[in-house]
Design an enzyme around this catalytic site. Structure first.
Site, PDB file in Angstrom:
ATOM      1  N   PRO A 261      -0.584  -2.558  -6.891  1.00 44.85           N
ATOM      2  CG  PRO A 261      -0.655  -4.115  -5.159  1.00 44.85           C
ATOM      3  CD  PRO A 261      -0.835  -2.661  -5.453  1.00 44.85           C
TER       4      PRO A 261
ATOM      5  NE  ARG B  29      17.485   8.242 -15.878  1.00 42.73           N
ATOM      6  CZ  ARG B  29      18.038   7.678 -16.934  1.00 42.73           C
ATOM      7  NH1 ARG B  29      17.273   7.150 -17.862  1.00 42.73           N
ATOM      8  NH2 ARG B  29      19.336   7.631 -17.059  1.00 42.73           N
TER       9      ARG B  29
ATOM     10  CG  ASP C  98      19.644   4.863 -20.044  1.00 44.49           C
ATOM     11  OD1 ASP C  98      20.843   4.576 -19.888  1.00 44.49           O
ATOM     12  OD2 ASP C  98      19.083   5.813 -19.478  1.00 44.49           O
TER      13      ASP C  98
HETATM   14  N1  SAM Z   1      -4.153  -5.439  -0.597  1.00 49.36           N
HETATM   15  C1  SAM Z   1      -3.530  -4.904  -1.758  1.00 49.36           C
HETATM   16  C2  SAM Z   1      -3.400  -5.972  -2.808  1.00 49.36           C
HETATM   17  O1  SAM Z   1      -3.083  -7.115  -2.441  1.00 49.36           O
HETATM   18  O2  SAM Z   1      -3.580  -5.692  -4.004  1.00 49.36           O
HETATM   19  C3  SAM Z   1      -2.121  -4.394  -1.456  1.00 49.36           C
HETATM   20  C4  SAM Z   1      -2.107  -3.130  -0.660  1.00 49.36           C
HETATM   21  S1  SAM Z   1      -0.477  -2.533  -0.393  1.00 49.36           S
HETATM   22  C5  SAM Z   1      -0.084  -3.268   1.144  1.00 49.36           C
HETATM   23  C6  SAM Z   1      -0.709  -0.850   0.034  1.00 49.36           C
HETATM   24  C7  SAM Z   1      -0.466   0.136  -1.079  1.00 49.36           C
HETATM   25  O3  SAM Z   1       0.881   0.046  -1.514  1.00 49.36           O
HETATM   26  C8  SAM Z   1      -1.297  -0.036  -2.332  1.00 49.36           C
HETATM   27  O4  SAM Z   1      -2.575   0.540  -2.208  1.00 49.36           O
HETATM   28  C9  SAM Z   1      -0.437   0.677  -3.373  1.00 49.36           C
HETATM   29  O5  SAM Z   1      -0.680   2.078  -3.372  1.00 49.36           O
HETATM   30  C10 SAM Z   1       0.975   0.434  -2.881  1.00 49.36           C
HETATM   31  N2  SAM Z   1       1.657  -0.635  -3.609  1.00 49.36           N
HETATM   32  C11 SAM Z   1       2.061  -1.816  -3.105  1.00 49.36           C
HETATM   33  N3  SAM Z   1       2.667  -2.562  -4.012  1.00 49.36           N
HETATM   34  C12 SAM Z   1       2.677  -1.848  -5.165  1.00 49.36           C
HETATM   35  C13 SAM Z   1       3.167  -2.100  -6.468  1.00 49.36           C
HETATM   36  N4  SAM Z   1       3.752  -3.241  -6.807  1.00 49.36           N
HETATM   37  N5  SAM Z   1       3.013  -1.126  -7.403  1.00 49.36           N
HETATM   38  C14 SAM Z   1       2.406   0.033  -7.104  1.00 49.36           C
HETATM   39  N6  SAM Z   1       1.901   0.318  -5.869  1.00 49.36           N
HETATM   40  C15 SAM Z   1       2.038  -0.601  -4.907  1.00 49.36           C
END
Ligand code: SAM
Length: 246
Positions: free
Chosen positions: A85, A150, A165
């Site tokens: 994230p 795609r 798209d």
């Molecule tokens: N503690 C982290 C933070 O607040 O930045 C969040 C960890 S999340 C619970 C666990 C995993 O989910 C991350 O390491 C990532 O690989 C994935 N993940 C969660 N949200 C994501 C998003 N919006 N985009 C991409 N990967 C995500």
């Protein structure tokens, strides 16, 4: 052929993903190959753990460095993208860019995230799919792979459906209609039944521009509008006002 390696602690998560729609077709025609790798196979821990408590205390577990390093040493192809994230937010442009890379490795995080040294030493780039937090990187990885697949030649039935798209050309798609012509007092716009391809193309462009203006006006700032586009937008605004007054 685009090759994707996915590193995850839940390899079974992807089983049904491979069995549907364009992903299934793309694998069948060898436009893509996807290799899912179980991170746990690379841990040296006798209980197959790949996570441990966080230094400094606090809730949640953290993915450890050693299994990820050894897994990447054995399986990294192309760049390593960590789903996170905290990464740069995914866009259609980013999907187009990655689709040009022949081989890519996706690393799916879990728990509180990964030991920061993994990100510093082993990851090439972090990608987020939006400003919200999921429990793991599996759905984000599947999202990116589907978005790329795609776009690949021979995968979608018609390239026109891809280039029209939303976002591909910087604006949103126009509305679509199918049978029947009339339902619950709603009719298909007459122009779509006219058979006049020029009028239909012009109506669709007007709707695309207009819907973008109403819903995502900021997108229009990054698009070079022609004089005809400006005219169509003015027409869309006039049409909307007239509909309001009716
Ligand atoms: N503690 C982290 C933070 O607040 O930045 C969040 C960890 S999340 C619970 C666990 C995993 O989910 C991350 O390491 C990532 O690989 C994935 N993940 C969660 N949200 C994501 C998003 N919006 N985009 C991409 N990967 C995500």
């Amino acid at each position: 052929m685009n090759q994707f390696n996915i590193i995850t602690i839940y390899p079974k998560f992807f089983e049904s993903f491979f069995e549907h729609g364009l992903i299934k077709k793309a694998i069948g025609i060898r436009a893509i190959s996807i290799n899912v790798i179980d991170l746990r196979l690379y841990t040296k821990d006798k209980h197959q753990r790949i996570d441990f408590k966080t230094y400094g205390g606090g809730p949640g577990m953290v993915v450890q460095y050693q299994p990820v390093r050894d897994c990447l040493d054995a399986n990294k192809i192309g760049k390593c993208y960590l789903l996170s994230p905290q990464g740069k937010t995914l866009s259609q442009k980013k999907l187009i860019d990655i689709s040009k890379e022949e081989a890519v490795t996706f690393l799916c995080g879990r728990y509180e995230g990964l030991d920061q040294r993994i990100i510093d030493n082993l990851v090439d780039e972090e990608i987020s799919i939006g400003d919200y937090v999921l429990s793991g990187g599996e759905m984000p990885a599947a999202t990116i792979i589907e978005g790329i697949t795609r776009l690949l030649p021979g995968v979608a039935d018609s390239i026109d459906s891809i280039i029209n798209d939303s976002f591909y050309n910087g604006i949103l798609d126009h509305p679509h209609y199918t049978k029947p012509e009339q339902i619950d007092n709603k009719a298909v716009p007459k122009v779509l039944l006219s058979g006049n391809h020029q009028d239909i193309a012009s109506w669709r462009r007007k709707q695309s521009l207009g819907v973008t203006l109403l819903r995502r006006p900021e997108l229009l700032k990054n698009v070079k509008l022609t004089k005809e586009d400006d005219r169509l937008l003015q027409e869309f605004i006039a049409d909307s006002k007239q509909e309001e007054n009716e």
